[in-house]
Design a protein around this motif. Sequence first.
Motif, PDB file in Angstrom:
ATOM      1  N   ALA A  38       0.839  -1.203   0.000  1.00 25.49           N
ATOM      2  CA  ALA A  38       0.000   0.000   0.000  1.00 25.49           C
ATOM      3  C   ALA A  38       0.874   1.253   0.000  1.00 25.49           C
ATOM      4  N   ASP A  39       1.534   1.473  -1.126  1.00 21.68           N
ATOM      5  CA  ASP A  39       2.496   2.578  -1.197  1.00 21.68           C
ATOM      6  C   ASP A  39       1.799   3.881  -1.594  1.00 21.68           C
ATOM      7  N   VAL A  40       1.001   4.396  -0.655  1.00 20.27           N
ATOM      8  CA  VAL A  40       0.313   5.677  -0.847  1.00 20.27           C
ATOM      9  C   VAL A  40       0.811   6.643   0.226  1.00 20.27           C
ATOM     10  N   PHE A  60      -1.147  -6.782   4.490  1.00 20.64           N
ATOM     11  CA  PHE A  60      -1.197  -5.392   4.022  1.00 20.64           C
ATOM     12  C   PHE A  60       0.155  -4.785   4.372  1.00 20.64           C
ATOM     13  N   LYS A  61       0.929  -4.469   3.341  1.00 19.44           N
ATOM     14  CA  LYS A  61       2.307  -3.988   3.570  1.00 19.44           C
ATOM     15  C   LYS A  61       2.350  -2.466   3.474  1.00 19.44           C
ATOM     16  N   THR A  62       2.952  -1.866   4.488  1.00 19.53           N
ATOM     17  CA  THR A  62       3.029  -0.399   4.545  1.00 19.53           C
ATOM     18  C   THR A  62       4.472   0.090   4.461  1.00 19.53           C
ATOM     19  N   HIS A  63       4.603   1.370   4.011  1.00 21.13           N
ATOM     20  CA  HIS A  63       5.821   2.149   4.252  1.00 21.13           C
ATOM     21  C   HIS A  63       5.308   3.330   5.068  1.00 21.13           C
ATOM     22  N   ILE A  64       5.218   3.148   6.371  1.00 25.05           N
ATOM     23  CA  ILE A  64       4.506   4.126   7.198  1.00 25.05           C
ATOM     24  C   ILE A  64       5.187   5.506   7.156  1.00 25.05           C
ATOM     25  N   MET A 151      16.651  -9.347  -3.762  1.00 28.28           N
ATOM     26  CA  MET A 151      15.799  -8.207  -4.114  1.00 28.28           C
ATOM     27  C   MET A 151      15.391  -8.260  -5.581  1.00 28.28           C
ATOM     28  N   SER A 152      14.338  -7.494  -5.874  1.00 29.77           N
ATOM     29  CA  SER A 152      13.771  -7.546  -7.227  1.00 29.77           C
ATOM     30  C   SER A 152      14.425  -6.545  -8.174  1.00 29.77           C
ATOM     31  N   SER A 153      15.142  -5.584  -7.644  1.00 31.06           N
ATOM     32  CA  SER A 153      15.670  -4.505  -8.481  1.00 31.06           C
ATOM     33  C   SER A 153      16.887  -4.947  -9.289  1.00 31.06           C
ATOM     34  N   GLY A 209      14.412   0.713 -12.328  1.00 24.52           N
ATOM     35  CA  GLY A 209      15.108  -0.548 -12.056  1.00 24.52           C
ATOM     36  C   GLY A 209      14.283  -1.643 -11.406  1.00 24.52           C
ATOM     37  N   GLN A 210      12.996  -1.384 -11.142  1.00 23.51           N
ATOM     38  CA  GLN A 210      12.167  -2.475 -10.614  1.00 23.51           C
ATOM     39  C   GLN A 210      11.928  -3.496 -11.722  1.00 23.51           C
ATOM     40  N   GLN A 211      11.990  -4.793 -11.377  1.00 22.26           N
ATOM     41  CA  GLN A 211      11.758  -5.844 -12.371  1.00 22.26           C
ATOM     42  C   GLN A 211      10.531  -6.646 -11.970  1.00 22.26           C
ATOM     43  N   TYR A 212       9.602  -6.840 -12.916  1.00 21.22           N
ATOM     44  CA  TYR A 212       8.352  -7.539 -12.626  1.00 21.22           C
ATOM     45  C   TYR A 212       8.294  -8.930 -13.234  1.00 21.22           C
ATOM     46  N   ASN A 213       7.799  -9.874 -12.407  1.00 14.62           N
ATOM     47  CA  ASN A 213       7.444 -11.200 -12.887  1.00 14.62           C
ATOM     48  C   ASN A 213       5.955 -11.399 -12.619  1.00 14.62           C
ATOM     49  N   VAL A 229       2.056  -7.165  -4.304  1.00 13.66           N
ATOM     50  CA  VAL A 229       1.729  -6.323  -5.459  1.00 13.66           C
ATOM     51  C   VAL A 229       1.472  -4.892  -4.996  1.00 13.66           C
ATOM     52  N   GLY A 230       2.172  -3.964  -5.602  1.00 14.55           N
ATOM     53  CA  GLY A 230       1.999  -2.552  -5.285  1.00 14.55           C
ATOM     54  C   GLY A 230       1.262  -1.832  -6.387  1.00 14.55           C
ATOM     55  N   ARG A 231       2.035  -1.157  -7.266  1.00 21.24           N
ATOM     56  CA  ARG A 231       1.419  -0.303  -8.281  1.00 21.24           C
ATOM     57  C   ARG A 231       0.462  -1.037  -9.206  1.00 21.24           C
ATOM     58  N   GLY A 232       0.684  -2.330  -9.406  1.00 22.00           N
ATOM     59  CA  GLY A 232      -0.239  -3.110 -10.241  1.00 22.00           C
ATOM     60  C   GLY A 232      -1.672  -2.966  -9.752  1.00 22.00           C
TER      61      GLY A 232
HETATM   62  O1  S5P Z   1      13.225  -6.730  -3.381  1.00 26.58           O
HETATM   63  C1  S5P Z   1      12.294  -6.016  -3.064  1.00 26.58           C
HETATM   64  C2  S5P Z   1      11.832  -5.967  -1.749  1.00 26.58           C
HETATM   65  C3  S5P Z   1      10.716  -5.201  -1.458  1.00 26.58           C
HETATM   66  S1  S5P Z   1      10.055  -5.326   0.118  1.00 26.58           S
HETATM   67  N1  S5P Z   1      11.645  -5.274  -4.000  1.00 26.58           N
HETATM   68  C4  S5P Z   1      10.557  -4.486  -3.719  1.00 26.58           C
HETATM   69  O2  S5P Z   1      10.004  -3.867  -4.633  1.00 26.58           O
HETATM   70  N2  S5P Z   1      10.102  -4.409  -2.410  1.00 26.58           N
HETATM   71  C5  S5P Z   1       8.938  -3.544  -2.054  1.00 26.58           C
HETATM   72  O3  S5P Z   1       7.787  -4.052  -2.723  1.00 26.58           O
HETATM   73  C6  S5P Z   1       9.063  -2.080  -2.467  1.00 26.58           C
HETATM   74  O4  S5P Z   1       9.602  -1.311  -1.416  1.00 26.58           O
HETATM   75  C7  S5P Z   1       7.629  -1.688  -2.785  1.00 26.58           C
HETATM   76  O5  S5P Z   1       6.978  -1.264  -1.602  1.00 26.58           O
HETATM   77  C8  S5P Z   1       6.977  -2.986  -3.243  1.00 26.58           C
HETATM   78  C9  S5P Z   1       6.876  -3.166  -4.748  1.00 26.58           C
HETATM   79  O6  S5P Z   1       6.029  -2.204  -5.305  1.00 26.58           O
HETATM   80  P1  S5P Z   1       5.576  -2.228  -6.851  1.00 26.58           P
HETATM   81  O7  S5P Z   1       4.768  -0.970  -6.990  1.00 26.58           O
HETATM   82  O8  S5P Z   1       6.816  -2.213  -7.685  1.00 26.58           O
HETATM   83  O9  S5P Z   1       4.743  -3.482  -7.029  1.00 26.58           O
END
Ligand code: S5P
Length: 262
Positions: A38-40, A60-64, A151-153, A209-213, A229-232
Amino acid sequence: MKHARMRYQERATYCKNPLAKNLFLLLDDKKTNLALSADVTTADALLKLAEETGPDICVFKTHIDIIEDFHPDLTHELQAIAKKHRFYLFEDRKFADIGNTVKHQYEGGIYRIADWADIINAHSLPGPGIIAGLAEAGLKKQRGLLMLAEMSSENNLFNADYTERTLRMAEAHPEFVIGYISQQKLSNEPQWLYMTPGIQLTAGTDALGQQYNTPESAILEKGTDIIIVGRGIVKATDPKTTAQKYRAAGWEAYEKALSECS
Ligand code: S5P
């Protein structure tokens, strides 16, 4: 690659941490392996997302610390919604300091994370003191910790040796560590939970640099347990309906994994 698959509820019987056990049981009971990220940035948006998606998620995952108008009542309200819709709260704080400092960051400050977040996560980089420090604050409240094992990046500095050593560190604290943030299943011991971020219905990347599967790739092919799942979902025109789509995709992948192994 196929992985021998056990139902979540059976995995629960192997857990040494009570929260991990309850979370595994919830997954099969509620029939969802979807965690919402819930990255709002406002309290209202956060609460609205929790209400809307609550019936379809397990976590429900937060970045408070990105909430601009944070006030302590917010976490009480979140806890009430979590109880009503039966999901767990995960503060994605990614602790990364010495034990004494992370203990303060976890318990104190403005956010008092230990008071409301069922789950937190931490980097293993500082060594086992980070787990010991967080456990001092979290164990008495029956909380659980996920270690960042991958990590996913893109071009991140994680490597196989670091991941392996993270596992060894976690394995020494099964009473507090419940599993990993990772891109794949990492061990044959059934008690560890794998939560996987970097998920969208179509594979790809973002501009930073975020990578999606896909859900199927994470749950079925890589053998993980929960999709994050965040932005999706959050950026969709209709987050509630979109969450239901991700829920269905994640659950279908799990059922398929079970049937392929039976
Ligand atoms: O490897 C990671 C670990 C985490 S916790 N890659 C990530 O993207 N995250 C978190 O997952 C990131 O901080 C964000 O809150 C969420 C992915 O968000 P999305 O919008 O890219 O789905």
